[in-house]
Design a protein around this motif. Structure first.
Motif, PDB file in Angstrom:
ATOM      1  N   GLN A   1     108.565   1.064  -4.345  1.00  0.00           N
ATOM      2  CA  GLN A   1     107.248   1.652  -4.132  1.00  0.00           C
ATOM      3  C   GLN A   1     106.279   0.683  -3.460  1.00  0.00           C
ATOM      4  N   ASN A   2     105.411   1.257  -2.612  1.00  0.00           N
ATOM      5  CA  ASN A   2     104.295   0.533  -1.989  1.00  0.00           C
ATOM      6  C   ASN A   2     104.756  -0.734  -1.256  1.00  0.00           C
ATOM      7  N   LEU A   3     105.830  -0.599  -0.488  1.00  0.00           N
ATOM      8  CA  LEU A   3     106.388  -1.752   0.216  1.00  0.00           C
ATOM      9  C   LEU A   3     105.747  -1.921   1.593  1.00  0.00           C
TER      10      LEU A   3
ATOM     11  N   ILE B   1     117.637   8.325   4.478  1.00  0.00           N
ATOM     12  CA  ILE B   1     116.550   7.363   4.284  1.00  0.00           C
ATOM     13  C   ILE B   1     115.220   8.077   4.524  1.00  0.00           C
ATOM     14  N   THR B   2     114.290   7.913   3.599  1.00  0.00           N
ATOM     15  CA  THR B   2     112.944   8.446   3.775  1.00  0.00           C
ATOM     16  C   THR B   2     111.931   7.367   3.436  1.00  0.00           C
ATOM     17  N   LEU B   3     110.945   7.205   4.300  1.00  0.00           N
ATOM     18  CA  LEU B   3     109.794   6.351   4.008  1.00  0.00           C
ATOM     19  C   LEU B   3     108.605   7.265   3.799  1.00  0.00           C
ATOM     20  N   CYS B   4     107.981   7.175   2.648  1.00  0.00           N
ATOM     21  CA  CYS B   4     106.819   8.002   2.338  1.00  0.00           C
ATOM     22  C   CYS B   4     105.582   7.107   2.243  1.00  0.00           C
ATOM     23  N   ALA B   5     104.613   7.326   3.114  1.00  0.00           N
ATOM     24  CA  ALA B   5     103.423   6.476   3.161  1.00  0.00           C
ATOM     25  C   ALA B   5     102.564   6.646   1.910  1.00  0.00           C
ATOM     26  N   THR B   6     102.036   5.552   1.431  1.00  0.00           N
ATOM     27  CA  THR B   6     101.060   5.536   0.342  1.00  0.00           C
ATOM     28  C   THR B   6      99.853   4.730   0.835  1.00  0.00           C
TER      29      THR B   6
END
Length: 401
Positions: free
Chosen positions: A382-384, A358-363
């Motif tokens: 995306q963008n959650l 699992i990866t969360l990538c900040a936007t």
């Protein structure tokens, strides 16, 4: 996939500007320092920085929140404490990693530390062979059970099936050589890099160029070792007890380091070691120290052991979200999980460049959620918002694990 270029590595003389000031990197010699040295670093962090220290995956300490002027004031004290080289070029290139258990793991080859010292002396005696970037690194794997078999540098010295080998990057064709010739061959490899203007040896093409032009005896090396994780808490190794501490998200406060120094004085042998797993070892330390270390991870079932994050916003200029807040929100749902979750402040994914479950990538708008991938990969999620991610993880991932 987007190919994101990760930045250069800061050093003592070449600090990196971040969101909370300049980052000053301290490289303890072979990732070990005395309690007195730890007290000095803690004091410098409080006096000249903002009191926060990141642990790196190379066993280094990254002191945060400095001004450029304050770093210049701190450098002489760091040199005086024997925690850095007085030569800026040597300090940048001094990237030699050995197992933090080089003298305690019964599986070790006892020559590992001596090889590390010999290599460092060789680098210092030949400053003309340094065309390398600050990322170029060396690793000495002495075959320890809790070792470095699954970590790779540009040049890897490994004890394998009763022999020493030199592995360049992750190449499976490795050089087999005697103990006496190890450092001589490595200095020749660096000279070759200089001649051919090769900055790194993680590129397989660069490795093949070297092997084709230099006729060393080679063998096939295939790494079949699973990483044996050193248990968190108190362990018995070679008839001595050690304490292994997890550092939540690799972020240490100066006050915690000062406290560790006091614990090492009272219960241990007055030394502290930093691991490539962003954790800390107190050698020859009594288990009686554990109750006084509750602000660290001291039990194997702590969910934070399976969570990794970069500092994020506002600490990092590239950070898009406050990752430290996000990871704290995720801790309650990650209990009893044995899969790694990576929360990245941007698509560079510095804290964990490899594939994670699992990866969360900040936007700018929120977070991208990536299953079995890296921070810079494309994803339909995306963008959650964090609440949406928590719901998705509970329905799509946690329910099946």
């Amino acid at each position: 996939m987007n190919h994101i270029r990760r930045g250069w590595c800061p050093s003592l003389y070449k600090p990196m500007e971040t969101g909370d000031g300049f980052l000053c990197r301290i490289k303890p010699f072979f990732s070990s320092m005395t309690s007195e040295q730890a007290k000095i670093i803690a004091e410098l962090s409080e006096q000249y920085g903002n009191g926060y220290i990141n642990l790196s995956q190379k066993g280094n300490l990254q002191l945060r929140g400095f001004t450029r002027e304050n770093i210049d004031l701190a450098i002489p004290r760091i040199i005086k404490a024997h925690l850095g080289s007085n030569d800026a070029m040597m300090e940048e290139k001094r990237n030699i990693m050995i197992s933090p258990l080089w003298d305690l793991d019964s599986s070790r080859n006892p020559e590992a530390y001596a090889i590390a010292v010999e290599l460092q002396n060789g680098l210092e005696d030949h400053p003309d062979i340094h065309p390398l970037t600050g990322k170029f690194s060396f690793l000495i794997d002495g075959g320890e059970y809790y070792g470095l078999q699954n970590i790779y540098a540009d040049v890897n010295i490994r004890f394998y099936e009763g022999h020493w080998i030199i592995q360049l990057g992750q190449n499976e064709q490795v050089i087999q050589c005697s103990r006496q010739d190890l450092v001589k061959i490595i200095l020749g490899i660096i000279q070759f890099c200089r001649k051919h203007q090769l900055k790194r040896l993680l590129n397989s093409g660069n490795v093949q160029l070297y092997l084709q032009q230099n006729f060393h005896p080679t063998i096939k090396y295939i790494n079949i070792h699973q990483h044996n994780a050193l248990p968190i808490g108190s362990s018995q190794l070679s008839a001595t007890s050690i304490v292994h501490l997890g550092v939540p998200f690799g972020l240490l406060r100066a006050s915690q380091l000062l406290h560790l120094a006091a614990i090492a004085d009272q219960y241990g042998n007055r030394t502290i070691r930093f691991t490539p797993w962003r954790s800390i070892i107190l050698p020859h330390c009594s288990p009686e120290a554990l109750p006084a270390l509750s602000d660290f991870i001291i039990t194997q079932d702590d969910p934070r052991l399976y969570m990794t994050t970069c500092p994020g916003k506002p600490f990092c200029i590239q950070g898009q979200q406050a990752t430290m807040d996000a990871v704290s929100s995720l801790v309650p749902i990650w209990k009893n999980q044995k899969s790694m979750i990576h929360i990245s402040g941007c698509a560079k994914g510095c804290a964990s460049p490899q594939i994670n479950p699992i990866t969360l990538c900040a936007t700018k708008e929120g977070y991208n959620l990536i299953f079995n991938g890296k921070a810079d990969q494309e994803t339909p999620y995306q963008n959650l918002k964090l609440t949406e991610i928590i719901n998705l993880l509970q329905t799509e991932f946690l329910s099946s694990h």
